[in-house]
Structure formats: structure tokens, C-alpha cells
Design a protein around this motif. Structure first.
Motif, PDB file in Angstrom:
ATOM      1  N   ARG A  80      -4.417   2.723  -8.257  1.00  8.48           N
ATOM      2  CA  ARG A  80      -3.871   1.521  -7.753  1.00  8.48           C
ATOM      3  C   ARG A  80      -2.318   1.873  -8.227  1.00  8.48           C
ATOM      4  N   SER A  81      -1.753   2.713  -8.825  1.00  7.20           N
ATOM      5  CA  SER A  81      -0.427   2.813  -8.836  1.00  7.20           C
ATOM      6  C   SER A  81       0.171   3.951  -8.142  1.00  7.20           C
ATOM      7  N   GLN A  82       0.210   3.862  -6.632  1.00  6.79           N
ATOM      8  CA  GLN A  82       0.381   4.649  -5.517  1.00  6.79           C
ATOM      9  C   GLN A  82      -0.163   5.865  -5.835  1.00  6.79           C
ATOM     10  N   GLY A  83      -1.354   6.040  -6.270  1.00 11.10           N
ATOM     11  CA  GLY A  83      -2.421   7.256  -6.489  1.00 11.10           C
ATOM     12  C   GLY A  83      -1.561   8.265  -7.593  1.00 11.10           C
ATOM     13  N   GLY A  84      -1.000   7.715  -8.621  1.00 12.31           N
ATOM     14  CA  GLY A  84      -0.349   8.476  -9.388  1.00 12.31           C
ATOM     15  C   GLY A  84      -1.083   9.648 -10.142  1.00 12.31           C
ATOM     16  N   LEU A  85      -2.358   9.273 -10.601  1.00 10.82           N
ATOM     17  CA  LEU A  85      -2.795  10.045 -11.359  1.00 10.82           C
ATOM     18  C   LEU A  85      -3.347  11.123 -10.231  1.00 10.82           C
ATOM     19  N   ALA A  86      -3.836  10.750  -9.271  1.00 16.22           N
ATOM     20  CA  ALA A  86      -4.565  11.741  -8.060  1.00 16.22           C
ATOM     21  C   ALA A  86      -3.479  12.868  -7.571  1.00 16.22           C
ATOM     22  N   MET A  87      -2.255  12.123  -7.350  1.00 18.05           N
ATOM     23  CA  MET A  87      -1.175  12.849  -6.826  1.00 18.05           C
ATOM     24  C   MET A  87      -0.415  14.017  -7.866  1.00 18.05           C
ATOM     25  N   SER A  88      -0.723  13.658  -9.422  1.00 13.11           N
ATOM     26  CA  SER A  88      -0.361  14.568 -10.198  1.00 13.11           C
ATOM     27  C   SER A  88      -1.113  15.621 -10.447  1.00 13.11           C
ATOM     28  N   LEU A  89      -2.383  15.701  -9.969  1.00 15.07           N
ATOM     29  CA  LEU A  89      -3.265  17.006 -10.208  1.00 15.07           C
ATOM     30  C   LEU A  89      -2.770  18.061  -9.266  1.00 15.07           C
ATOM     31  N   THR A  90      -2.474  19.174 -10.267  1.00 11.28           N
ATOM     32  CA  THR A  90      -1.798  20.360  -9.834  1.00 11.28           C
ATOM     33  C   THR A  90      -2.852  21.549 -10.213  1.00 11.28           C
ATOM     34  N   PRO A  91      -2.793  22.265  -9.020  1.00  9.49           N
ATOM     35  CA  PRO A  91      -3.559  23.743  -9.309  1.00  9.49           C
ATOM     36  C   PRO A  91      -2.944  24.622  -9.734  1.00  9.49           C
ATOM     37  N   ASP A  92      -3.463  25.593 -10.747  1.00 13.24           N
ATOM     38  CA  ASP A  92      -2.803  26.624 -11.411  1.00 13.24           C
ATOM     39  C   ASP A  92      -3.759  27.854 -11.457  1.00 13.24           C
ATOM     40  N   PHE A  93      -3.338  29.026 -11.390  1.00 12.27           N
ATOM     41  CA  PHE A  93      -3.738  30.479 -11.331  1.00 12.27           C
ATOM     42  C   PHE A  93      -2.868  31.508 -11.648  1.00 12.27           C
TER      43      PHE A  93
END
Length: 157
Positions: A80-93
């Protein structure tokens, strides 16, 4: 009595080199695994469900939902906040591991839920897991690993 047989075959040597190279740096595999993890989280946000179990996330309380709607925040849950949490997900390897994470301070609270030791408002937050692997994700990862090994055996980097 002992007998040793040594041979030199370009095709076999190439395959062995491929496996050796793969064993030293698993980044092609871990990169692909991190993308699977990211995809599963994207699906969790879309479905509003735990990616591991498929169970729907708990609904918001009516009062909280109404409060959000008055602020114009009426999209999908946790977006609901411009997808802040979803957009913050970062893959790392790296060469030996794959992960996905968020830099949002409220990310753990949303994923794990509140605890009794927290103040009343955060303690009331119900867990809405958005990181995890369903059986299909595990199958995709095993397929990636098997394909990478097959490619190495066939001399395809």
C-alpha cells in the motif's frame, strides 16, 4: 600386483574442467537460485499468501483497513505504500550461497509478526510471510542444479 591405466581424452578433460570450474565458483547456480527466491516472493505479494505453505495472509482488522483507505492506501496488502516492501527485496548470491532480503526496518515484523515483548501496536501485527520456497520452487532449484551439472558434463559453461 598393481596396474594403472592413464589416458588423455579431450572430451573427458573438457567435462572434468567444466565440473572443476563449476565446483570452484557456483555463482551461475547461486545466481539462478536467488532469482527463484525473488520470484517466489513476488508471487507471495501477488497472492497475498505464505510462499512456503500457500496459506493466505491474515486479513487486516476492519478498523485498520478503513484507516488505510482514508489515507488512499487501498492496494494489495504489504504494497500500500507504493509497494515499498515488495520493491525493496534484493536477491543476493556469492560463490557458495543464495539469499533474498530487504533493507526495510519493518520487513522482519511483517514477515515474522509481532511478539508479546513489543509495544501494543507492533505486538498485534500478524505474520505475513513473504519469503520462502514452495515445493515447486524447490523442484525448480534442483532442476537448475541438475542442468548446470549436465552443462558442465557436456562442456557447456
Amino acid at each position: 600386483m598393481r596396474i594403472d591405466y592413464q589416458f588423455d581424452n579431450d572430451e573427458i578433460n573438457c567435462s572434468i574442467q567444466g565440473l572443476t570450474s563449476l565446483g570452484q565458483d557456483l555463482r551461475p547456480i547461486t545466481r539462478a537460485i536467488s532469482m527463484v527466491l525473488a520470484g517466489e516472493s513476488e508471487d507471495a505479494f501477488e497472492k497475498e499468501a505464505d510462499p512456503t505453505t500457500g496459506q493466505p495472509w491474515p486479513v487486516l482488522s476492519e478498523a485498520y483497513r478503513e484507516r488505510l483507505e482514508k489515507k488512499g492506501k487501498n492496494g494489495k496488502m504489504l504494497q500500500r505504500s507504493q509497494g515499498g516492501l515488495a520493491m525493496s527485496l534484493t536477491p543476493d548470491f556469492d560463490a557458495v550461497s543464495a539469499a533474498i532480503g530487504t533493507n526495510k526496518v519493518y520487513g522482519a515484523l511483517m514477515h515474522l509478526g509481532g511478539t508479546p515483548a513489543m509495544p501494543a501496536a507492533p505486538a498485534a501485527v500478524k505474520a505475513r510471510p513473504y519469503m520462502g520456497l514452495p515445493p515447486e520452487g524447490i523442484i525448480r532449484i534442483v532442476d537448475i542444479i541438475n542442468q548446470m551439472h549436465q552443462n558442465a558434463l557436456n562442456g557447456q559453461g
